[in-house]
Design an enzyme around this catalytic site. Sequence first.
Site, PDB file in Angstrom:
ATOM      1  N   ASP A  84       0.843  -1.191   0.000  1.00  0.00           N
ATOM      2  CA  ASP A  84       0.000   0.000   0.000  1.00  0.00           C
ATOM      3  C   ASP A  84       0.888   1.255   0.000  1.00  0.00           C
ATOM      4  O   ASP A  84       1.814   1.372   0.814  1.00  0.00           O
ATOM      5  CB  ASP A  84      -0.890  -0.010   1.241  1.00  0.00           C
ATOM      6  N   HIS A 143      -9.468   5.173  -1.438  1.00  0.00           N
ATOM      7  CA  HIS A 143      -8.628   5.222  -0.239  1.00  0.00           C
ATOM      8  C   HIS A 143      -9.378   5.977   0.853  1.00  0.00           C
ATOM      9  O   HIS A 143     -10.334   6.697   0.593  1.00  0.00           O
ATOM     10  CB  HIS A 143      -7.303   5.915  -0.544  1.00  0.00           C
ATOM     11  N   SER A 148     -12.093   4.146   5.886  1.00  0.00           N
ATOM     12  CA  SER A 148     -12.523   4.127   7.287  1.00  0.00           C
ATOM     13  C   SER A 148     -13.379   5.354   7.584  1.00  0.00           C
ATOM     14  O   SER A 148     -12.973   6.479   7.310  1.00  0.00           O
ATOM     15  CB  SER A 148     -11.310   4.122   8.225  1.00  0.00           C
ATOM     16  N   THR A 162      -7.395   2.692   9.174  1.00  0.00           N
ATOM     17  CA  THR A 162      -7.552   3.323  10.490  1.00  0.00           C
ATOM     18  C   THR A 162      -8.504   2.545  11.387  1.00  0.00           C
ATOM     19  O   THR A 162      -8.214   2.310  12.571  1.00  0.00           O
ATOM     20  CB  THR A 162      -8.070   4.765  10.324  1.00  0.00           C
TER      21      THR A 162
END
Length: 279
Positions: free
Chosen positions: A81, A203, A206, A228
């Site tokens: 990532d 992306h 969360s 997260t």
Amino acid sequence: MFVNLKKILNMAEEGNYAIPAFNVYNMETCMGVIAAAEELKAPVILQVYPRLFKEEAGYYLSPVIIAAAKKASVPVCFHLDHGPSELEVTRALRYGATGIMLDGSALPFKENIAATRRVVETCDYLGVGVEGELGHVGTVNDDSMDEFTVPEDAKEFVEKTGVTALAVLVGTAHGRYKKPPKLDIERIKDIRKATNNTALVLHGGSGVPDAETKAAVAAGIRKVNIATDVCYAYLDCIAEDIVKPDRAIAVDNFMKRPIEAVKEFALTKIELVGANGKA
């Protein structure tokens, strides 16, 4: 079932859903995600931040991920990532990653294309798909957000780099949001159309409201990153169960509840993006 990025994203494209991509940090977070994927019969991506590859942790974590992927009855991809350079990419490939992200989003447009293309050429030789990024997805602590990804730029980027997937800036950020984000769903549709239905990546997954996530998947997002909230699921449980200094307990027993907490969290995200039952 150990698979590469191209294969797992092709599954999502054919089924019109998204692959949940969970960042993992140790054996326990890996175990929790895999347990959830097995229970819901879902393909998943286990991904690792580049700092873990630069540090010693990546050396130990990579074999854990590979062992979990090979043992699993569901498709699992091992992904780098936000690789900032070819150095991290090289180490991730050496450690067995089957998916690579080269994040050149902070570079000027032409330099981003050139850097990403070099990595694509290397990874193609190894049969590994590459995720690029166009439109810098910053953090919730940034003073302002960069300009959203432009569909015409995305078209040129995909054509000149040959990426398998493209991370786009459409309203998200990394970290825990102070207020829920509002995604530009029409922009996602426009980028998909301009790039001939290239797999798009969201992306900062969360904390995005469920309705927004579902709309993004319906519009063409094929990979949703979650990092997260994995940390919070794990650490909040540990904070609740913290051992008192005068009490002895075996670490493996202590870690059972945090593993379960990660699993329970992962179950919700797998269902949210529609990956359940797709393995």
